[in-house]
Design an enzyme around this catalytic site. Structure first.
Site, PDB file in Angstrom:
ATOM      1  N   HIS A 177       0.840  -1.197   0.000  1.00 14.94           N
ATOM      2  CA  HIS A 177       0.000   0.000   0.000  1.00 14.94           C
ATOM      3  C   HIS A 177       0.870   1.241   0.000  1.00 14.94           C
ATOM      4  O   HIS A 177       1.811   1.341   0.782  1.00 14.94           O
ATOM      5  CB  HIS A 177      -0.952  -0.036   1.186  1.00 14.94           C
TER       6      HIS A 177
ATOM      7  N   ARG B 206      -5.229 -10.786  -4.562  1.00 16.85           N
ATOM      8  CA  ARG B 206      -6.456 -10.028  -4.289  1.00 16.85           C
ATOM      9  C   ARG B 206      -6.965  -9.427  -5.585  1.00 16.85           C
ATOM     10  O   ARG B 206      -6.189  -8.874  -6.366  1.00 16.85           O
ATOM     11  CB  ARG B 206      -6.213  -8.911  -3.268  1.00 16.85           C
TER      12      ARG B 206
ATOM     13  N   GLU C 270     -16.168  -4.485   3.008  1.00 14.99           N
ATOM     14  CA  GLU C 270     -15.536  -3.192   3.269  1.00 14.99           C
ATOM     15  C   GLU C 270     -16.426  -1.969   3.108  1.00 14.99           C
ATOM     16  O   GLU C 270     -15.922  -0.843   3.068  1.00 14.99           O
ATOM     17  CB  GLU C 270     -14.243  -3.037   2.461  1.00 14.99           C
TER      18      GLU C 270
ATOM     19  N   ASP D 268     -12.093   1.482   4.006  1.00 12.44           N
ATOM     20  CA  ASP D 268     -13.190   1.833   3.115  1.00 12.44           C
ATOM     21  C   ASP D 268     -14.498   1.975   3.868  1.00 12.44           C
ATOM     22  O   ASP D 268     -15.331   2.810   3.527  1.00 12.44           O
ATOM     23  CB  ASP D 268     -13.300   0.828   1.965  1.00 12.44           C
TER      24      ASP D 268
ATOM     25  N   ARG E 269      -6.115  -3.487   8.182  1.00 10.47           N
ATOM     26  CA  ARG E 269      -5.880  -2.213   8.865  1.00 10.47           C
ATOM     27  C   ARG E 269      -4.777  -1.426   8.174  1.00 10.47           C
ATOM     28  O   ARG E 269      -3.773  -1.992   7.756  1.00 10.47           O
ATOM     29  CB  ARG E 269      -5.421  -2.456  10.299  1.00 10.47           C
TER      30      ARG E 269
ATOM     31  N   ARG F 240      -9.284   6.177  -3.530  1.00  9.58           N
ATOM     32  CA  ARG F 240      -9.004   5.134  -2.555  1.00  9.58           C
ATOM     33  C   ARG F 240      -8.872   5.754  -1.171  1.00  9.58           C
ATOM     34  O   ARG F 240      -8.623   6.946  -1.032  1.00  9.58           O
ATOM     35  CB  ARG F 240      -7.740   4.395  -2.945  1.00  9.58           C
TER      36      ARG F 240
HETATM   37  P1  PGA Z   1      -7.383  -0.589  -0.199  1.00 11.05           P
HETATM   38  O1  PGA Z   1      -6.745  -0.294   1.222  1.00 11.05           O
HETATM   39  O2  PGA Z   1      -7.658   0.723  -0.846  1.00 11.05           O
HETATM   40  O3  PGA Z   1      -6.325  -1.369  -0.869  1.00 11.05           O
HETATM   41  O4  PGA Z   1      -8.590  -1.408   0.072  1.00 11.05           O
HETATM   42  C1  PGA Z   1      -7.133   0.775   1.912  1.00 11.05           C
HETATM   43  C2  PGA Z   1      -6.197   1.079   3.061  1.00 11.05           C
HETATM   44  O5  PGA Z   1      -5.269   0.348   3.335  1.00 11.05           O
HETATM   45  O6  PGA Z   1      -6.435   2.098   3.681  1.00 11.05           O
END
Ligand code: PGA
Length: 881
Positions: free
Chosen positions: A140, A396, A506, A543, A581, A713
């Protein structure tokens, strides 16, 4: 009295002075003077001197395009150096505390506490052996610091640590100080912004580097410590195979909204992991062979090496070395697309373990336990934890992408429109096909490229050994057909084993419906058999918070986990909850042990998975000493939550939560979704649009190219509000909900909840931490510089709401100030503020200039400086977003 923080202050001064000298050598005294003036004014401004503040504003808004970059860089680098000094100080304090035996949260103490709680020693040991904690490293995009700089920073940290032992007035000390200056100068002369986005393969390599540089050392150390603690507390020792914590990865496997993660990338990353594991073990085994020169061995070894062999261990391990090298060669050739010889490679972890365990047995049988307990033991631990695949990969993908496959297929066959089928219709179709032996996909079918990519990924998964993969995660999952669709796709690709397929719930609605979705699935005998008694479900923190506000999402997550726990226990299926998280509170972040201990009762049933992301990976696992501590914290918390689960919340608390979350969700959405001024304000006041330029990670900032805030996002959403310090997503809506409770004169009920219910006190603590990081003056400055007159009242309203919220919070907790319970964080924020302030002022100024230049083209140094402010503020807040 000894000032325990004096070494920290000394380090900060040493680093700051060296940086100043570097800047002076490079750019001359004038610019250093300007920087010094800014620093002084910022400090005085923070201390309440409004005239200094005004001069600071004036100075920073009038810097020329040329001056602005070095000034910005100097504050950014200073904050990074301050972080290093703090990090080193943390380790120093920990050592100090454990020497003084002041730390009451060590594993032995925790184990004793559990025993005092009435848990038998045998049960403690049994539970430790059954623990299954998987920490999942994701790519991420929240690590704002470049890898090359991280390496330099690690070098600086090492020098500071070494200086503690020798002192800077010795010859060795002087050498260290010189090296430190050199590294600071190297960092200054290196571009802190990546010039290109990392590829997913770069990201995966970054994950491997964490293992190589830190976890490779930390893991065996942690396992030794665990064994010692268990022995002290229970008198038992753990078997060598005990591996309560393992690492998994999303790097190169998570393709949700990231078109750059293709099936070819996933295959490459899997091979690279094999290569990396072989490389690390090859070094280990070669060191081990150098040490194991002993002549005595047991009959098994003797038989294997023959009677004439003088050094049986070395000889016995020669074969393993050869196979590891063959594996390395094979992986390298495969990666290069050359013909690869796989005849002698290691295919199963057993093949790595067995010779090591045989050496262990032989050494012990010959009275050389002390040698078995040395390097060999470390390597055996690594073989159990990392093994030949290094770490297991997750795949994923978004549920929509799987549905698209069936849309195209059903259309091809002329069976209608899959998207319009009802859910029962979809389920019936998918189940029928799952049970059918004949292939479903026609050979001459040429679907769209997107669909081809999904199918290619499924083929890669099907061709990968089970021990290299952990799970297939479906993001934005909501209904049973989302799960069945993936299993069917995998079946069609030739999957030969039942990979755990984990729906990721989510949005608030999806969390609310999670139990019903899983119930429908478990009611299908075919599906229940597929699970083989194990179900993984992923909970999406960020999310859901973006969708419904932090409070409502937090309660939604709690209730979903509770309901899923009850369902699975009733159906006799072991549930593993996977917590998605992020690092910051707005994305479910916060201290992991508190988070684990505040989960619903019995939901942590010995097993848990948690994502670890971006800069948090570095903070928690980048240095072996700190990594060991975090591994210990995880183990202790999961053990405690499993063996002494928290009591269920009282009915009246639940009712209160339901009431509050209904208000907070409504109020949050009223602002974020329904107020027509909100999105324009967000776009104007925060650097949301500018952020997309920052090449943090391989994936785009939006799920859909042309989407609005809904498709943004969660990371850039939080990131943008963090940069201008309104931190809106974490408190918006909660303010109204809590105000309503106060108006009803029910604050005492909240106080009871806070003192008796870990979940709620954790929620309040996190809220407090975030509010302590807000700064309405800073937010007001962004508005003043960037927001049009029509939108300014909205900004003012939001700031008033935040101030009211903070005042109300203090009333709830009966405190005059925020963070009184947490002086370390409070101190750290206080010290940083004067350095972050100039970056905020500069950022708003740079955003203004960027927007003014607009179409005409933004000069490079302005773009560059803006990006530096973003990473600088992220460093200062110790969180990207
Ligand atoms: P995602 O993760 O956008 O990959 O679902 C969100 C995050 O880690 O805050």
């Amino acid at each position: 009295m000894v000032d325990v923080h004096q070494p920290l202050r000394d380090n900060v001064r040493l680093l700051g002075d060296s940086l100043g000298k570097t800047i002076e050598d490079h750019l001359g005294t004038a610019i250093l003077d300007t920087i010094e003036t800014i620093r002084r004014l910022a400090k005085q401004g923070r201390a309440g001197d409004s005239e200094s503040r005004a001069r600071l504003e004036e100075l920073l808004t009038t810097l020329s395009d040329e001056q602005i970059l070095p000034v910005t860089r100097s504050f950014n680098q200073f904050l990074n150096l301050a972080n290093i000094a703090e990090e080193v100080h943390r380790v120093r304090r920990r050592k100090h505390d454990s020497n003084q035996l002041m730390d009451d949260d060590t594993l032995p103490q925790q184990l004793v506490r559990l025993h005092n709680h009435g848990i038998s020693k045998d049960d403690i040991v049994k539970q430790i052996l059954a623990l299954d904690i998987e920490l999942v490293l994701t790519a991420h995009p929240t690590e704002a610091v470049r890898r090359t700089l991280i390496q330099k920073y690690d070098g600086i940290a090492e020098c500071l640590r070494a200086l503690d032992n020798v002192g800077d007035d010795t010859a060795d000390g002087q050498r260290l100080v010189d090296r430190l200056k050199e590294l600071i100068s190297q960092a200054w002369h290196t571009n802190e912004i990546r010039t290109r986005r990392p590829t997913p393969v770069d990201e995966a390599k970054w994950g491997f580097a964490i293992i190589e540089n830190s976890l490779w050392k930390a893991m065996p150390r942690f396992l030794r410590q665990l064994d010692e603690s268990v022995e002290i507390a229970t008198g038992h020792r753990l078997p060598l195979s005990a591996a309560p914590i393992r690492f998994a990865s999303w790097m190169g496997g998570d393709r949700d909204g990231n078109p750059f993660v293709t099936s070819a990338v996933t295959r490459e990353v899997l091979l690279l992991a094999r290569w990396q594991a072989a490389d690390l073990f090859s070094k280990d085994i070669s060191d081990l062979r150098a040490e194991l020169s002993m002549g005595d061995c047991n009959a098994t070894l003797r038989q294997a090496v023959g009677d004439d062999e003088q050094e049986p261990y070395r000889a016995y391990l020669r074969q393993l070395s050869r196979r590891i090298e063959a594996t390395q060669r094979w992986a390298r050739d495969e990666l290069a697309g050359r013909p690869a010889d796989d005849s002698d490679i290691l295919r199963h972890n057993e093949e790595l373990l067995q010779p090591l365990l045989e050496c262990d047995r032989s050494l012990r049988e010959c009275g050389m336990d002390i040698i078995a307990e040395g390097m060999l033991r470390d390597i055996i631990h690594r073989a159990y934890v990392f093994g030949i695949h290094l770490l297991r990969l997750d795949i994923r993908q978004n549920s929509e992408r799987h549905a698209q496959v069936f849309e195209e297929l059903v259309a091809y066959y002329g069976w209608g429109n899959y998207a319009e089928w009802s859910e029962p219709q979809k389920q019936a179709f998918l189940l029928r096909e799952l049970k059918d032996r004949r292939p479903l996909f026609p050979r001459d079918w040429v679907p769209s490229e997107e669909v081809q990519e999904v199918l290619a990924t499924c083929r890669t998964v099907a061709q990968t050994p089970a021990s290299a993969l952990s799970a297939y995660v479906i993001s934005m999952a909501s209904v049973p057909s989302d799960v069945l669709a993936v299993i069917l796709l995998l079946k069609e690709a030739g999957m030969s084993w039942n990979i755990p397929v984990a729906p990721l719930f989510e949005t608030l609605d999806d969390l609310d419906n999670a139990q019903s979705c899983m119930q429908q699935l478990l009611d299908m005998p075919w599906y229940k058999a597929y699970t083989q008694g194990q179900q993984m479900v992923m909970i999406g923190y960020s999310d859901s918070a973006k969708d419904a506000g932090h409070l409502a999402a937090t309660w939604g997550q709690f209730k979903a986990q509770e309901a899923l726990t009850a369902l699975c226990s009733e159906r006799g299926v072991h549930l593993t909850l996977f917590h998605g998280r992020g690092g910051t509170v707005g994305r479910g972040g916060g201290p992991s042990h508190t988070a684990i201990l505040s989960q619903p009762p019995r939901s942590v049933n010995g097993s848990i998975r948690v994502t670890e992301q971006g800069e948090m990976i570095r903070f928690k696992f980048g240095i072996p000493e700190i990594a060991v501590r975090n591994l210990e914290l995880y183990t202790g918390a999961v053990l405690e939550a499993t063996l002494t689960p928290a009591p269920a919340p009282k009915m009246e608390w639940r009712k209160l939560m339901d009431d509050m979350t209904a208000v907070s969700c409504r109020e949050y959405r009223a602002m974020v979704r329904d107020n027509p001024q909100f999105v324009p304000y967000f776009r104007a006041a925060t650097p949301e649009q500018e952020l997309a330029k920052l090449p943090l990670g391989s994936r785009p900032a939006k799920r859909k190219v042309d989407g609005g805030v809904e498709s943004l996002r969660a990371i850039p959403w939080i990131f943008a509000w963090t940069q201008m310090r309104l931190m809106l997503p974490t408190w918006l809506g909660s303010d109204q909900a809590l105000a309503r409770i106060e108006a009803q004169q029910r604050l005492d009920e909240l106080r009871d909840m806070a003192s008796e219910w870990r979940f709620f006190s954790a929620y309040l603590d996190m809220l407090e931490m975030v509010m302590a990081k807000t700064d309405t003056n800073t937010a007001a400055w962004y508005d003043q510089r960037l927001v049009g007159a029509d939108l300014q009242p909205l900004g003012a309203e939001l700031r008033t709401r935040l101030r009211d919220m903070i005042a109300l919070y203090k009333r709830i907790r009966g405190r005059d100030e925020l963070l009184v319970q947490n002086p370390v964080i409070k101190h750290s924020i206080g010290v940083r503020n004067p350095y972050i302030d100039p970056l905020h002022l500069l950022q708003a100024e740079l955003m203004r200039r960027v927007r003014l230049y607009g179409e005409k083209g933004v000069p490079n140094q302005i773009d560059q400086a803006l990006m530096v402010t973003m990473t600088g503020i992220a460093a200062g807040m110790r969180n990207t977003g």
